[in-house]
Design a protein around this motif. Structure first.
Motif, PDB file in Angstrom:
ATOM      1  N   ALA A  11       0.814  -1.226   0.000  1.00  0.00           N
ATOM      2  CA  ALA A  11       0.000   0.000   0.000  1.00  0.00           C
ATOM      3  C   ALA A  11       0.845   1.273   0.000  1.00  0.00           C
ATOM      4  CB  ALA A  11      -0.923   0.006   1.206  1.00  0.00           C
ATOM      5  N   GLU A  53      -8.442  -8.874   0.694  1.00  0.00           N
ATOM      6  CA  GLU A  53      -9.241  -7.635   0.608  1.00  0.00           C
ATOM      7  C   GLU A  53      -8.637  -6.488   1.414  1.00  0.00           C
ATOM      8  OE1 GLU A  53     -10.226  -9.568   4.354  1.00  0.00           O
ATOM      9  OE2 GLU A  53     -10.025 -10.304   2.279  1.00  0.00           O
ATOM     10  N   LEU A  79      -5.728  -5.078   1.207  1.00  0.00           N
ATOM     11  CA  LEU A  79      -4.956  -4.098   0.438  1.00  0.00           C
ATOM     12  C   LEU A  79      -5.865  -3.007  -0.127  1.00  0.00           C
ATOM     13  CD1 LEU A  79      -2.264  -3.146  -0.686  1.00  0.00           C
ATOM     14  CD2 LEU A  79      -2.619  -4.679  -2.651  1.00  0.00           C
ATOM     15  N   ASP A  80      -6.971  -3.399  -0.759  1.00  0.00           N
ATOM     16  CA  ASP A  80      -7.904  -2.387  -1.289  1.00  0.00           C
ATOM     17  C   ASP A  80      -8.482  -1.540  -0.161  1.00  0.00           C
ATOM     18  OD1 ASP A  80      -7.557  -3.077  -3.918  1.00  0.00           O
ATOM     19  OD2 ASP A  80      -9.282  -4.446  -3.978  1.00  0.00           O
ATOM     20  N   ARG A  81      -8.784  -2.160   0.952  1.00  0.00           N
ATOM     21  CA  ARG A  81      -9.345  -1.423   2.086  1.00  0.00           C
ATOM     22  C   ARG A  81      -8.339  -0.411   2.625  1.00  0.00           C
ATOM     23  NH1 ARG A  81     -13.734  -2.617   5.595  1.00  0.00           N
ATOM     24  NH2 ARG A  81     -13.521  -1.712   7.679  1.00  0.00           N
ATOM     25  N   ARG A 126      -5.861   0.962   0.957  1.00  0.00           N
ATOM     26  CA  ARG A 126      -5.703   2.036  -0.029  1.00  0.00           C
ATOM     27  C   ARG A 126      -6.867   3.029   0.057  1.00  0.00           C
ATOM     28  NH1 ARG A 126      -3.797  -2.002  -4.961  1.00  0.00           N
ATOM     29  NH2 ARG A 126      -1.527  -1.852  -4.546  1.00  0.00           N
ATOM     30  N   LEU A 127      -8.075   2.517   0.278  1.00  0.00           N
ATOM     31  CA  LEU A 127      -9.227   3.405   0.431  1.00  0.00           C
ATOM     32  C   LEU A 127      -9.068   4.263   1.685  1.00  0.00           C
ATOM     33  CD1 LEU A 127     -12.040   4.405  -0.311  1.00  0.00           C
ATOM     34  CD2 LEU A 127     -13.000   2.420   0.898  1.00  0.00           C
ATOM     35  N   SER A 157      -6.673   7.035   0.995  1.00  0.00           N
ATOM     36  CA  SER A 157      -7.255   8.081   0.146  1.00  0.00           C
ATOM     37  C   SER A 157      -8.192   8.986   0.944  1.00  0.00           C
ATOM     38  CB  SER A 157      -8.019   7.446  -1.018  1.00  0.00           C
ATOM     39  OG  SER A 157      -7.149   6.714  -1.847  1.00  0.00           O
ATOM     40  N   ARG A 196     -19.572   0.729   2.956  1.00  0.00           N
ATOM     41  CA  ARG A 196     -18.991  -0.019   1.834  1.00  0.00           C
ATOM     42  C   ARG A 196     -19.133  -1.521   2.061  1.00  0.00           C
ATOM     43  NH1 ARG A 196     -13.717  -2.137   0.489  1.00  0.00           N
ATOM     44  NH2 ARG A 196     -13.288  -1.915  -1.748  1.00  0.00           N
ATOM     45  N   THR A 220     -20.000  -0.790  -2.228  1.00  0.00           N
ATOM     46  CA  THR A 220     -19.251   0.353  -2.776  1.00  0.00           C
ATOM     47  C   THR A 220     -19.191   1.431  -1.718  1.00  0.00           C
ATOM     48  OG1 THR A 220     -21.262   1.260  -3.726  1.00  0.00           O
ATOM     49  CG2 THR A 220     -19.918  -0.090  -5.172  1.00  0.00           C
TER      50      THR A 220
END
Length: 342
Positions: free
Chosen positions: A18, A50, A52-54, A56-57, A60, A78, A83
């Motif tokens: 990340a 999952e 990694l995406d979490r 990164r979110l 952000s 989400r 989403t």
């Protein structure tokens, strides 16, 4: 990234994927934003694909300045809907958080612009005036608040005046601080703030005759009619026209006849001209309001006070009354005159 047999990764691998530090991953995990899938036999944290995406979110959202509680609500939504903001329309967690942050940023920018203009004011002030201007600036909150001006006028308005009429009056009488002020506008607003906070001369605040004659309900009718008359007078002022009889003056007089419940006659107009000339005034207040509204090089917009003076001059000319019978502005800086044209 997830190369282990169990499909999980350690905290170091997740942080590297990340682009954050291990300390950051641990911080979000400890606060429940980044759940662990399991722990190794040595007690080390393990995360699923999952994560990694979490992460990164989360990164952000934090980069936008959102706090941990807002991020948690967005992640929960989400997780429930699939989403970041789906399922809740314009009221979703993401939309609400972004809108709130935009309001905060707007307030921060306004405060910074105000501070910049105040610093420039001090920088450009003659040495002999710096101390006084610093004192004035110090009495104004950042970003500036109109609360002292509102309190000043609420203490002057008739008791039990209908809320709608009082709000309409305050909208006209209380200037909003410029979003991007020039130093001169900062100084004018600071002086206006000091005027509203300063002590009233004498015992109590003088009330105009209109308040005693019309009462609270009549005052609401009076101010509604005056607002319309001032708008008409403002159009003449913008064109540089001298005070004269016409629709604006007739509307001005009609505001008083409606509030008092009397007929418009030449005799009433003569009495009204004398009453308005004798009522206490607040000329300095409106001078400062004009300065607050006027950017450097801009054309001043007519204030209710200027419009009132124009209409009073037109009434005096029509009735043959002397226009300057009242208290001098120098003696009555904290006093108020009838209607919006104080």
């Amino acid at each position: 990234m997830f190369t282990s047999k169990d499909g999980l990764c350690g905290i170091g691998e997740l942080a590297e994927g990340a682009g954050v530090t291990v300390k950051t991953v641990r911080f979000y995990s400890d606060r429940g934003l980044l759940p662990e899938a399991s722990r190794s036999t040595g007690g080390h944290r393990r995360y699923g694909p999952e994560a990694l995406d979490r992460l990164r979110l989360i990164r952000s959202l934090r980069a936008l300045g959102l706090g941990v509680p807002e991020v948690r609500r967005i992640l929960d939504e989400r997780h429930a809907d699939g989403t970041p903001g789906a399922g809740s329309g314009a009221g979703g967690a993401l939309e609400a958080a972004v809108a709130g942050r935009l309001r905060e940023v707007g307030s921060e920018l306004k405060a910074l612009r105000w501070r910049e203009a105040a610093l420039r004011l001090v920088q450009e002030s003659p040495p002999g005036e710096q101390a006084d201007r610093l004192r004035l600036i110090g009495t104004v909150s950042v970003p500036p608040s109109t609360a002292p001006l509102v309190r000043f006028w609420r203490g002057w308005l008739p008791a039990r005046m209908p809320a709608g009429a009082a709000r309409a009056f305050l909208d006209a009488a209380v200037p909003q601080p410029p979003a991007d002020p020039a130093p001169a506008q900062v100084l004018a607003f600071a002086r206006l703030n000091a005027l509203a906070l300063g002590p009233c001369p004498g015992t109590g605040r003088p009330q105009p005759e209109a308040h005693r004659t019309a009462g609270a309900k009549g005052a609401a009718v009076l101010y509604t009619g005056l607002a319309e008359a001032y708008e008409l007078a403002g159009a003449h002022l913008r064109r540089g026209r001298a005070p004269h009889a016409g629709e604006a003056l007739d509307g001005f007089v009609a505001a008083y006849t409606s509030a008092y419940g009397v007929r418009d006659t030449p005799g009433f107009r003569r009495r009204l001209a004398g009453q308005l000339a004798a009522d206490p005034r607040l000329d300095r207040y409106w001078e400062l309001v004009a300065e607050v509204h006027t950017a450097p090089g801009g054309r001043p917009e007519p204030t209710p006070g200027v419009a009132h003076d124009w209409l009073l001059a037109a009434l005096a000319a029509q009735t043959g009354a002397a226009p300057d019978q009242g208290t001098s502005p120098r003696q009555s800086k904290r006093r108020a005159s009838p209607g919006l044209g104080v």
